[in-house]
Design a protein around this motif. Structure first.
Motif, PDB file in Angstrom:
ATOM      1  N   ASP A   1     -15.585  -4.270  -5.066  1.00  0.00           N
ATOM      2  CA  ASP A   1     -15.962  -5.374  -6.008  1.00  0.00           C
ATOM      3  C   ASP A   1     -15.109  -5.588  -7.085  1.00  0.00           C
ATOM      4  OD1 ASP A   1     -18.608  -7.119  -6.469  1.00  0.00           O
ATOM      5  OD2 ASP A   1     -18.652  -5.830  -8.300  1.00  0.00           O
ATOM      6  N   PHE A   2     -14.296  -4.664  -7.710  1.00  0.00           N
ATOM      7  CA  PHE A   2     -13.660  -4.719  -9.049  1.00  0.00           C
ATOM      8  C   PHE A   2     -12.273  -5.403  -8.574  1.00  0.00           C
ATOM      9  CE2 PHE A   2     -10.534  -3.007 -11.998  1.00  0.00           C
ATOM     10  CZ  PHE A   2     -10.989  -3.374 -12.790  1.00  0.00           C
ATOM     11  N   ARG A   3     -12.060  -5.626  -7.426  1.00  0.00           N
ATOM     12  CA  ARG A   3     -10.982  -6.482  -7.044  1.00  0.00           C
ATOM     13  C   ARG A   3     -10.671  -7.570  -7.991  1.00  0.00           C
ATOM     14  NH1 ARG A   3     -10.530  -5.332  -0.661  1.00  0.00           N
ATOM     15  NH2 ARG A   3      -9.517  -3.171  -0.713  1.00  0.00           N
ATOM     16  N   LYS A   4     -11.689  -8.420  -7.650  1.00  0.00           N
ATOM     17  CA  LYS A   4     -11.619 -10.111  -8.301  1.00  0.00           C
ATOM     18  C   LYS A   4     -11.258  -9.699  -9.739  1.00  0.00           C
ATOM     19  CE  LYS A   4     -16.662 -10.379  -8.759  1.00  0.00           C
ATOM     20  NZ  LYS A   4     -17.256  -9.496  -7.442  1.00  0.00           N
ATOM     21  N   HIS A   5     -11.833  -8.624 -10.506  1.00  0.00           N
ATOM     22  CA  HIS A   5     -11.665  -8.454 -11.954  1.00  0.00           C
ATOM     23  C   HIS A   5      -9.914  -8.470 -12.176  1.00  0.00           C
ATOM     24  CE1 HIS A   5     -16.147  -8.350 -12.765  1.00  0.00           C
ATOM     25  NE2 HIS A   5     -15.958  -7.972 -11.803  1.00  0.00           N
ATOM     26  N   THR A   6      -9.275  -7.643 -11.392  1.00  0.00           N
ATOM     27  CA  THR A   6      -7.955  -7.333 -11.872  1.00  0.00           C
ATOM     28  C   THR A   6      -7.096  -8.332 -12.200  1.00  0.00           C
ATOM     29  OG1 THR A   6      -7.201  -7.408  -9.363  1.00  0.00           O
ATOM     30  CG2 THR A   6      -8.027  -5.379 -10.358  1.00  0.00           C
ATOM     31  N   GLY A   7      -7.176  -9.640 -11.532  1.00  0.00           N
ATOM     32  CA  GLY A   7      -6.164 -10.682 -11.930  1.00  0.00           C
ATOM     33  C   GLY A   7      -6.748 -11.347 -13.313  1.00  0.00           C
ATOM     34  N   TRP A   8      -8.050 -11.244 -13.490  1.00  0.00           N
ATOM     35  CA  TRP A   8      -8.606 -11.688 -14.876  1.00  0.00           C
ATOM     36  C   TRP A   8      -8.001 -10.982 -16.071  1.00  0.00           C
ATOM     37  CZ3 TRP A   8     -14.289 -11.823 -12.431  1.00  0.00           C
ATOM     38  CH2 TRP A   8     -14.222 -13.289 -11.696  1.00  0.00           C
ATOM     39  N   TYR A   9      -8.158  -9.570 -15.589  1.00  0.00           N
ATOM     40  CA  TYR A   9      -7.449  -8.745 -16.892  1.00  0.00           C
ATOM     41  C   TYR A   9      -6.424  -8.786 -17.204  1.00  0.00           C
ATOM     42  CZ  TYR A   9     -11.755  -5.634 -17.310  1.00  0.00           C
ATOM     43  OH  TYR A   9     -13.208  -5.088 -17.758  1.00  0.00           O
ATOM     44  N   LEU A  10      -5.735  -9.109 -16.076  1.00  0.00           N
ATOM     45  CA  LEU A  10      -4.023  -9.223 -16.193  1.00  0.00           C
ATOM     46  C   LEU A  10      -3.555 -10.662 -16.500  1.00  0.00           C
ATOM     47  CD1 LEU A  10      -2.553  -6.786 -13.557  1.00  0.00           C
ATOM     48  CD2 LEU A  10      -2.953  -6.389 -15.857  1.00  0.00           C
ATOM     49  N   THR A  11      -4.567 -11.461 -16.854  1.00  0.00           N
ATOM     50  CA  THR A  11      -4.000 -13.010 -17.161  1.00  0.00           C
ATOM     51  C   THR A  11      -3.216 -12.881 -18.264  1.00  0.00           C
ATOM     52  OG1 THR A  11      -6.088 -13.840 -16.044  1.00  0.00           O
ATOM     53  CG2 THR A  11      -5.034 -15.080 -17.705  1.00  0.00           C
ATOM     54  N   GLY A  12      -2.202 -13.517 -18.003  1.00  0.00           N
ATOM     55  CA  GLY A  12      -0.975 -13.535 -19.309  1.00  0.00           C
ATOM     56  C   GLY A  12       0.098 -12.569 -19.445  1.00  0.00           C
ATOM     57  N   TYR A  13      -0.466 -11.345 -19.066  1.00  0.00           N
ATOM     58  CA  TYR A  13       0.450 -10.296 -19.052  1.00  0.00           C
ATOM     59  C   TYR A  13       1.369 -10.205 -18.089  1.00  0.00           C
ATOM     60  CZ  TYR A  13      -3.072  -8.287 -22.578  1.00  0.00           C
ATOM     61  OH  TYR A  13      -3.741  -8.200 -23.566  1.00  0.00           O
ATOM     62  N   PRO A  14       2.405 -10.093 -18.525  1.00  0.00           N
ATOM     63  CA  PRO A  14       3.609  -9.801 -17.335  1.00  0.00           C
ATOM     64  C   PRO A  14       3.790  -8.566 -16.466  1.00  0.00           C
ATOM     65  CG  PRO A  14       4.597  -9.594 -19.489  1.00  0.00           C
ATOM     66  CD  PRO A  14       3.064  -9.780 -19.939  1.00  0.00           C
TER      67      PRO A  14
ATOM     68  N   LEU B   1     -18.777   0.509 -12.555  1.00  0.00           N
ATOM     69  CA  LEU B   1     -19.249  -0.124 -11.307  1.00  0.00           C
ATOM     70  C   LEU B   1     -19.665   0.938 -10.200  1.00  0.00           C
ATOM     71  CD1 LEU B   1     -16.933  -3.217 -10.668  1.00  0.00           C
ATOM     72  CD2 LEU B   1     -19.542  -3.388 -10.824  1.00  0.00           C
ATOM     73  N   VAL B   2     -18.790   2.051 -10.063  1.00  0.00           N
ATOM     74  CA  VAL B   2     -19.155   3.049  -9.304  1.00  0.00           C
ATOM     75  C   VAL B   2     -20.444   3.673  -9.492  1.00  0.00           C
ATOM     76  CG1 VAL B   2     -18.149   5.081  -8.486  1.00  0.00           C
ATOM     77  CG2 VAL B   2     -16.563   3.378  -8.631  1.00  0.00           C
ATOM     78  N   GLU B   3     -20.655   3.930 -10.856  1.00  0.00           N
ATOM     79  CA  GLU B   3     -21.864   4.654 -11.440  1.00  0.00           C
ATOM     80  C   GLU B   3     -23.034   3.745 -11.034  1.00  0.00           C
ATOM     81  OE1 GLU B   3     -23.440   5.727 -15.669  1.00  0.00           O
ATOM     82  OE2 GLU B   3     -21.188   6.157 -15.411  1.00  0.00           O
ATOM     83  N   ALA B   4     -22.941   2.521 -11.051  1.00  0.00           N
ATOM     84  CA  ALA B   4     -24.148   1.559 -10.927  1.00  0.00           C
ATOM     85  C   ALA B   4     -24.353   1.313  -9.656  1.00  0.00           C
ATOM     86  CB  ALA B   4     -23.598   0.279 -11.705  1.00  0.00           C
ATOM     87  N   ILE B   5     -23.201   1.393  -8.764  1.00  0.00           N
ATOM     88  CA  ILE B   5     -23.562   0.912  -7.259  1.00  0.00           C
ATOM     89  C   ILE B   5     -23.785   2.298  -6.363  1.00  0.00           C
ATOM     90  CG2 ILE B   5     -22.218  -0.139  -5.139  1.00  0.00           C
ATOM     91  CD1 ILE B   5     -20.968  -2.106  -7.251  1.00  0.00           C
ATOM     92  N   GLY B   6     -22.960   3.251  -7.062  1.00  0.00           N
ATOM     93  CA  GLY B   6     -23.176   4.527  -6.286  1.00  0.00           C
ATOM     94  C   GLY B   6     -22.322   4.759  -4.922  1.00  0.00           C
ATOM     95  N   ASP B   7     -21.560   3.722  -4.401  1.00  0.00           N
ATOM     96  CA  ASP B   7     -20.538   3.893  -3.366  1.00  0.00           C
ATOM     97  C   ASP B   7     -19.241   3.456  -3.922  1.00  0.00           C
ATOM     98  OD1 ASP B   7     -19.001   2.898  -1.150  1.00  0.00           O
ATOM     99  OD2 ASP B   7     -20.647   2.529  -0.294  1.00  0.00           O
ATOM    100  N   GLU B   8     -18.434   4.274  -4.264  1.00  0.00           N
ATOM    101  CA  GLU B   8     -16.951   4.195  -4.562  1.00  0.00           C
ATOM    102  C   GLU B   8     -16.318   3.045  -3.983  1.00  0.00           C
ATOM    103  OE1 GLU B   8     -14.410   7.712  -5.777  1.00  0.00           O
ATOM    104  OE2 GLU B   8     -12.654   6.496  -5.409  1.00  0.00           O
ATOM    105  N   GLY B   9     -16.237   3.177  -2.612  1.00  0.00           N
ATOM    106  CA  GLY B   9     -15.147   2.262  -1.782  1.00  0.00           C
ATOM    107  C   GLY B   9     -15.779   0.633  -2.213  1.00  0.00           C
ATOM    108  N   PHE B  10     -17.279   0.531  -1.963  1.00  0.00           N
ATOM    109  CA  PHE B  10     -17.862  -0.687  -2.292  1.00  0.00           C
ATOM    110  C   PHE B  10     -17.408  -1.247  -3.918  1.00  0.00           C
ATOM    111  CE2 PHE B  10     -21.014  -3.784  -3.261  1.00  0.00           C
ATOM    112  CZ  PHE B  10     -21.272  -4.525  -2.355  1.00  0.00           C
ATOM    113  N   ALA B  11     -17.777  -0.260  -4.574  1.00  0.00           N
ATOM    114  CA  ALA B  11     -17.641  -0.698  -6.120  1.00  0.00           C
ATOM    115  C   ALA B  11     -16.134  -1.075  -6.127  1.00  0.00           C
ATOM    116  CB  ALA B  11     -18.081   0.532  -7.119  1.00  0.00           C
ATOM    117  N   VAL B  12     -15.188  -0.271  -5.889  1.00  0.00           N
ATOM    118  CA  VAL B  12     -13.663  -0.617  -5.854  1.00  0.00           C
ATOM    119  C   VAL B  12     -13.396  -2.040  -5.403  1.00  0.00           C
ATOM    120  CG1 VAL B  12     -11.302   0.130  -5.845  1.00  0.00           C
ATOM    121  CG2 VAL B  12     -13.105   1.684  -6.505  1.00  0.00           C
TER     122      VAL B  12
END
Ligand SMILES: Cc1cc2nc3c(=O)[nH]c(=O)nc-3n(C[C@H](O)[C@H](O)[C@H](O)COP(=O)(O)O)c2cc1C
Length: 370
Positions: free
Chosen positions: A283-296, A270-281
């Motif tokens: 944007d990534f926040r919403k994915h974190t819960g999905w990645y951890l779904t089911g993991y304790p 995402l950082v590479e595609a967007i070119g702005d680390e703060g913005f990309a990270v």
């Protein structure tokens, strides 16, 4: 079992569903690294694209190695859809999908998205305009069953799309009223498959793991599957799908360490595609819960990850998780992404009494949806 969408062979017959805010160039690249199939962009507003909206222009960006480029367009006016199609064809896309199922009240209230197929004459003109402007590039249509159970439009809309030259029709087997609630009605996909004779039918709704895709194909006879929420935080689903369709054993879910590695990779893409680390990270926040779904992983860690502001902070947090942790049995099917609904559908006045009206609704092409 290869799926043919016009000149495009899609093998295995798997399509990444267009998802606003998710299926950007970075996510498509990550998914592609696991499997094969067709990977559709986020929904792009035809009107905004033609008006040179800067953000919209960024949504039709492709990685240099994205050999098959697929875009979903949203529009309610044959003129703007045709103009937008010409633009994306000039950009070298290989597939165009038309959004006809968006349930956002912002658009249905004005006759757009999921409200559009009910106006079957207009809907047919939009598809025809897109097909004519696209030339050799195949145009497909993605729709829902209808407004609600009393107003099912998918069979009629599929005929209109087929007659207008669409290369395939995809059905999210829920009504607009249902939003994402309940189970997708796969029997409607089977009915659509019986109804449509000239072009492939793609089934969509509730494919959470690879065996679900085989089951949908077997139960409905559909020619391919469209996978949405099942791959949120789980891009390796495309590897599992490739294995399942090839008759190979499907690998078990990864341990938490591998999940963390993929999260770090996704954020960097995402950082590479967007070119702005703060913005990309952010944007990534919403994915974190999905990645951890089911993991304790713990509530505190989830909260911190959902507030990370830089790659360094993200890496530090991911480094604190135990890499050996396994996904508990049964957690593979835990839903992720939108689950809301049902909700009554707001339509323009007398929308269902003026179904033959060929006039594009006003204002609906300016209301973006997700
Ligand atoms: C976050 C999110 C964004 C979505 N955005 C779009 C979109 O832009 N265009 C579209 O046609 N469908 C969109 N959808 C619907 C999906 O493409 C898909 O039809 C739906 O999620 C059902 O499939 P699933 O059960 O595999 O998730 C979106 C769904 C989600 C969860």
């Amino acid at each position: 079992m290869a799926l043919k969408i016009g000149p495009l062979a899609v093998d295995p017959p798997v399509v990444l569903a267009p998802m606003a805010g998710v299926t950007n160039a970075a996510f498509r690249r990550l998914c592609r690294s696991y499997g094969a199939g067709l990977y559709v962009s986020e929904m792009v507003s035809a009107r905004a694209l033609c008006e040179n909206n800067e953000r919209t222009a960024g949504m039709v960006a492709f990685a240099p190695d994205e050999e098959v480029r697929s875009v979903q367009l949203y529009g309610v006016d044959p003129y703007w859809v045709s103009e937008a199609v010409k633009r994306v064809v000039d950009l070298g896309v290989h597939h165009i999908d038309l959004n006809s199922g968006c349930p956002s009240p912002k658009v249905t209230r004005r006759g757009g998205g999921g409200a559009l197929p009910a106006h079957h004459v207009l809907f047919g003109s939009i598809v025809r305009a897109a097909v004519q402007a696209a030339g050799a590039v195949p145009v497909t249509v993605k729709m829902r069953k209808g407004i609600d159970d009393d107003n099912l439009t998918y069979l009629e809309a599929a005929t209109a799309a087929e007659d207008a030259g669409a290369a395939a029709v995809a059905l999210h087997a829920r009504t607009v009223e249902q939003l994402y609630s309940g189970r997708a009605d796969w029997s409607a996909i089977a009915r659509l498959k019986e109804h449509v004779s000239a072009v492939p039918v793609l089934g969509n709704g509730d494919i959470w793991a690879a065996p679900d895709a085989l089951q949908m194909m077997a139960e409905t006879g559909c020619d391919g599957v469209v996978v949405g929420r099942g791959c949120l935080g789980k891009p390796w689903l495309f590897r599992d799908l490739a294995d399942a369709f090839a008759g190979r054993p499907v690998q078990g879910p990864p341990r938490l360490g591998e999940v963390c590695r993929v999260m770090a990779q996704h954020a960097r893409l995402l950082v590479e595609a967007i070119g702005d680390e703060g913005f990309a990270v952010r944007d990534f926040r919403k994915h974190t819960g999905w990645y951890l779904t089911g993991y304790p992983a713990g509530g505190e860690m989830r909260r911190k990850l959902a507030m990370a502001g830089s790659l360094a902070e993200l890496d530090d947090l991911l480094g604190q998780l135990d890499p050996t942790v396994e996904l508990p049995a049964g957690a593979e099917h835990l839903p992720r992404g939108h689950l809301q609904g049902p909700r009554p559908v707001t339509l323009p006045d007398r929308w269902m009494q003026t179904r033959d009206d060929p006039t594009p609704p006003t204002g609906a092409d300016r209301a973006f949806c997700g």
